[in-house]
Design an enzyme around this catalytic site. Structure first.
Site: not given
Ligand code: NAD
Ligand code: DAU
Length: 351
Positions: A15-16, A63-64, A88, A134-135, A162-163, A258, A290
């Site tokens: 995604f990002i 794979d990293i 992940e 991540t935060d 893990s992060k 939420n 959760r």
């Molecule tokens: P995502 O799950 O959408 O994408 C993760 C990507 O990593 C995928 O393309 C997947 O194929 C790849 N990947 C997974 N395991 C791998 C491996 N072993 N080797 C190589 N590639 C691998 O994640 P995202 O939401 O885009 O998040 C990206 C980064 O940003 C992550 O490190 C996450 O912790 C961090 N982050 C995400 C959010 C959020 O809200 N989504 C917020 C803050 C930080």
């Molecule tokens: O804060 C940064 C993080 O945000 C990233 O590091 C993670 O990769 C990302 O997945 C996200 O984590 P959250 O657990 O906050 O995101 P999620 O979208 O899974 O859930 C957001 C909030 O909504 C959380 O309080 C759980 C709630 N939720 C989530 C789902 C999927 C629900 O109430 N119902 C749902 O079905």
């Protein structure tokens, strides 16, 4: 072709990562951007269709965690910068299967650190290892307060633990070996191409299909939402202007409970789908919470603002509407990622 820099992006099909790859390819045509991605269920090359033909782009599936593979990759491309996003990333999956989070997020990050350290030897000049985090590493807030860069770590889910481990290891390589690192810790992102297991795309998808909207617990859990392209811009800025060894918090200054966010999405979707006002809200269903659910995240991003001049550009009203519109216009993408058809295709294509 001679490039000014060769940058490795890990997780660039996620995604990002896919937003970041698009931004860098377009903004820096003199950089070679190499996207390394394992293409798990969350990685999708379709996200990069618009840019995959560009001459400064290369994709490598791998794979990293695989140290031998990384050694070959570093030899082949001679990277001078790394932006590490591969992970992940879904908290709920980490609760049901922690091991894949330990493997990729911890072992994978160390493999990458080792590869950079080994390949760069003692010459770290002009090199950067940027770790995207991540935060959630800071734990859970009450009604008041914000996470700053000096907030103590207190991760509470297998994902955030893990992060947090990976952040500690990245800092350890800076202090111990002098590896030039940067870290950023960001709040919840939203926007196009987010896998529909996360709150916002899941709700949009379910509203569109008239399915129940599962809100965990009492729905009063709070997140700080950031438009994904604002995050990509912050990463670009930190990569180019950040001070080596430093950590920067990134946030949207955009807190939502939420339940309020889901209601706002219901309203937007009612308008977009031409449904009677209030009809989507009837789909809201409170479900089992959760385990270990963090109550509130909120980021103080003033260091990034004061030192590097970054601020989010897209406000929630605009961002949520653009996101809903994107998912409605891209139902094919949604169908493919949820059906697993694209995964079968990649397995066939790449083995
Ligand atoms: P995502 O799950 O959408 O994408 C993760 C990507 O990593 C995928 O393309 C997947 O194929 C790849 N990947 C997974 N395991 C791998 C491996 N072993 N080797 C190589 N590639 C691998 O994640 P995202 O939401 O885009 O998040 C990206 C980064 O940003 C992550 O490190 C996450 O912790 C961090 N982050 C995400 C959010 C959020 O809200 N989504 C917020 C803050 C930080
Ligand atoms: O804060 C940064 C993080 O945000 C990233 O590091 C993670 O990769 C990302 O997945 C996200 O984590 P959250 O657990 O906050 O995101 P999620 O979208 O899974 O859930 C957001 C909030 O909504 C959380 O309080 C759980 C709630 N939720 C989530 C789902 C999927 C629900 O109430 N119902 C749902 O079905």
């Amino acid at each position: 072709m001679n490039f000014k820099r060769t940058i490795l992006i890990t997780g660039g099909a996620g995604f990002i990562g896919s937003h970041l790859v698009q931004l860098l390819l377009k903004k820096y045509p003199d950089y070679h951007i190499v996207n390394l991605d394992k293409l798990t269920y969350a990685g999708n090359l379709e996200n990069l269709k618009e840019v995959e033909h560009l001459p400064n782009y290369s994709f490598e599936r791998g794979d990293i965690v695989d140290a031998d593979f990384l050694a070959g990759l570093f030899e082949k491309y001679q990277f001078d910068g790394i932006i590490h996003l591969a992970a992940e990333s879904h908290v709920d999956r980490s609760i049901s299967n922690p091991m894949s989070f330990i493997e990729t997020n911890i072992v994978g990050t160390v493999s990458l650190l080792n590869a950079a350290k080994h390949f760069w030897g003692d010459n770290f000049q002009e090199k950067i290892f940027y770790h995207v985090s991540t935060d959630e590493v800071y734990g859970s807030l009450g009604e008041e307060g914000f996470f700053t860069e000096t907030t103590s770590y207190d991760p509470r889910s297998p994902y955030s633990a893990s992060k947090a481990s990976s952040d500690h290891l990245v800092r350890a390589y800076y202090h111990t070996y002098g590896l030039p690192i940067l870290i950023s810790n960001c709040s919840n992102n939203y926007g196009p191409y987010q896998f529909p297991e996360k709150l916002i795309p899941l709700m949009i998808n379910n509203i569109n299909k008239d399915k129940a909207l599962p809100v965990y617990g009492d729905g009063k859990y709070t997140r700080d939402w950031l438009w994904v392209e604002d995050h990509a811009e912050a990463i670009d800025l930190i990569f180019h202007k950040g001070k080596i060894g430093q950590t920067y918090n990134i946030g949207g200054n955009n807190e939502w409970k939420n339940i309020d966010l889901v209601k706002a999405l219901c309203q937007i979707m009612d308008e977009l789908l031409g449904k009677e006002k209030g009809s989507s809200e009837q789909l809201i269903t409170f479900v089992k919470d959760r385990p270990g659910h963090d109550r509130r995240y909120a980021i103080d991003a003033s260091k990034l603002k004061n030192e590097l001049g970054w601020e989010p550009k897209i406000q929630a009203e605009e961002g949520l509407k653009m996101t809903a519109q994107w998912y409605l216009e891209n139902t094919d993408w949604l169908e493919r990622v949820t059906s697993g058809a694209y995964q079968d295709y990649y397995n066939e294509m790449y083995g």
